[in-house]
Design a protein around this motif. Structure first.
Motif, PDB file in Angstrom:
ATOM      1  N   ASN A   7     -36.414 -62.118  27.908  1.00  0.00           N
ATOM      2  CA  ASN A   7     -36.740 -60.867  28.619  1.00  0.00           C
ATOM      3  C   ASN A   7     -36.416 -59.607  27.818  1.00  0.00           C
ATOM      4  O   ASN A   7     -36.307 -58.526  28.388  1.00  0.00           O
ATOM      5  CB  ASN A   7     -36.043 -60.819  29.985  1.00  0.00           C
ATOM      6  N   ARG A   8     -36.223 -59.750  26.544  1.00  0.00           N
ATOM      7  CA  ARG A   8     -35.990 -58.586  25.672  1.00  0.00           C
ATOM      8  C   ARG A   8     -37.128 -58.487  24.671  1.00  0.00           C
ATOM      9  O   ARG A   8     -37.754 -59.464  24.313  1.00  0.00           O
ATOM     10  CB  ARG A   8     -34.660 -58.723  24.928  1.00  0.00           C
ATOM     11  N   ARG A   9     -37.318 -57.299  24.179  1.00  0.00           N
ATOM     12  CA  ARG A   9     -38.385 -57.035  23.221  1.00  0.00           C
ATOM     13  C   ARG A   9     -37.774 -56.722  21.864  1.00  0.00           C
ATOM     14  O   ARG A   9     -36.889 -55.877  21.754  1.00  0.00           O
ATOM     15  CB  ARG A   9     -39.183 -55.844  23.733  1.00  0.00           C
ATOM     16  N   ILE A  11     -37.948 -54.975  18.383  1.00  0.00           N
ATOM     17  CA  ILE A  11     -38.609 -53.871  17.673  1.00  0.00           C
ATOM     18  C   ILE A  11     -37.973 -53.802  16.297  1.00  0.00           C
ATOM     19  O   ILE A  11     -36.761 -53.607  16.160  1.00  0.00           O
ATOM     20  CB  ILE A  11     -38.448 -52.530  18.411  1.00  0.00           C
ATOM     21  N   LYS A  19     -42.452 -46.294  17.403  1.00  0.00           N
ATOM     22  CA  LYS A  19     -42.314 -46.738  18.796  1.00  0.00           C
ATOM     23  C   LYS A  19     -41.647 -45.658  19.643  1.00  0.00           C
ATOM     24  O   LYS A  19     -42.036 -45.432  20.788  1.00  0.00           O
ATOM     25  CB  LYS A  19     -41.499 -48.023  18.883  1.00  0.00           C
ATOM     26  N   GLU A  23     -43.733 -44.527  22.866  1.00  0.00           N
ATOM     27  CA  GLU A  23     -43.356 -45.295  24.050  1.00  0.00           C
ATOM     28  C   GLU A  23     -42.044 -44.767  24.627  1.00  0.00           C
ATOM     29  O   GLU A  23     -41.223 -44.212  23.906  1.00  0.00           O
ATOM     30  CB  GLU A  23     -43.164 -46.775  23.700  1.00  0.00           C
ATOM     31  N   LEU A  25     -38.872 -46.024  25.510  1.00  0.00           N
ATOM     32  CA  LEU A  25     -38.055 -47.222  25.336  1.00  0.00           C
ATOM     33  C   LEU A  25     -36.836 -47.242  26.242  1.00  0.00           C
ATOM     34  O   LEU A  25     -36.160 -48.262  26.341  1.00  0.00           O
ATOM     35  CB  LEU A  25     -37.628 -47.355  23.876  1.00  0.00           C
ATOM     36  N   THR A  28     -37.083 -49.995  28.748  1.00  0.00           N
ATOM     37  CA  THR A  28     -37.321 -51.316  28.191  1.00  0.00           C
ATOM     38  C   THR A  28     -36.014 -51.878  27.637  1.00  0.00           C
ATOM     39  O   THR A  28     -35.234 -51.159  27.033  1.00  0.00           O
ATOM     40  CB  THR A  28     -38.353 -51.220  27.039  1.00  0.00           C
ATOM     41  N   ASP A  29     -35.795 -53.160  27.854  1.00  0.00           N
ATOM     42  CA  ASP A  29     -34.644 -53.839  27.263  1.00  0.00           C
ATOM     43  C   ASP A  29     -35.083 -54.331  25.890  1.00  0.00           C
ATOM     44  O   ASP A  29     -35.817 -55.316  25.777  1.00  0.00           O
ATOM     45  CB  ASP A  29     -34.208 -55.001  28.157  1.00  0.00           C
ATOM     46  N   TRP A  30     -34.682 -53.614  24.848  1.00  0.00           N
ATOM     47  CA  TRP A  30     -35.134 -53.948  23.507  1.00  0.00           C
ATOM     48  C   TRP A  30     -33.947 -54.101  22.569  1.00  0.00           C
ATOM     49  O   TRP A  30     -32.857 -53.619  22.830  1.00  0.00           O
ATOM     50  CB  TRP A  30     -36.116 -52.907  22.976  1.00  0.00           C
ATOM     51  N   THR A  32     -32.939 -54.609  18.113  1.00  0.00           N
ATOM     52  CA  THR A  32     -33.390 -54.521  16.737  1.00  0.00           C
ATOM     53  C   THR A  32     -32.329 -55.157  15.849  1.00  0.00           C
ATOM     54  O   THR A  32     -31.189 -55.343  16.278  1.00  0.00           O
ATOM     55  CB  THR A  32     -33.679 -53.056  16.332  1.00  0.00           C
TER      56      THR A  32
END
Length: 86
Positions: A7-9, A11, A19, A23, A25, A28-30, A32
């Motif tokens: 469930n994380r993105r 990047i 981004k 976007e 962010l 969003t749960d992201w 790196t």
């Protein structure tokens, strides 16, 4: 890693600037990942607080780096981290 990334993105650091420009962010749960490609000798602020600066890269595009400033307890705990660490 699959469980932690559920469930994380992802990047990439080299994509982060574009981004952030296109976007929202914050909603969003992201995550790196980056490699410390350069460390600057610890510096002191005008009020005497010490901090570190790391340059991070994802090794995909070496022209796209992110500077990370470490202050306070984070600096005290991590300033000896080796260059090349992920």
């Amino acid at each position: 890693m699959d469980r932690k990334m559920a469930n994380r993105r992802l990047i990439r650091l080299s994509q982060l600037k574009s981004k952030l420009a296109t976007e929202n962010l914050e909603e969003t749960d992201w995550v790196t990942f980056g490699v410390i490609i350069k460390k600057v000798t610890p510096q002191s602020t005008n009020n005497g607080r010490t901090f570190s600066i790391w340059r991070l890269n994802d090794l995909r595009d070496l022209s796209q780096c992110v500077s990370l400033f470490l202050f306070g307890d984070v600096h005290k705990e991590l300033w000896k981290t080796d260059q090349g660490t992920v």
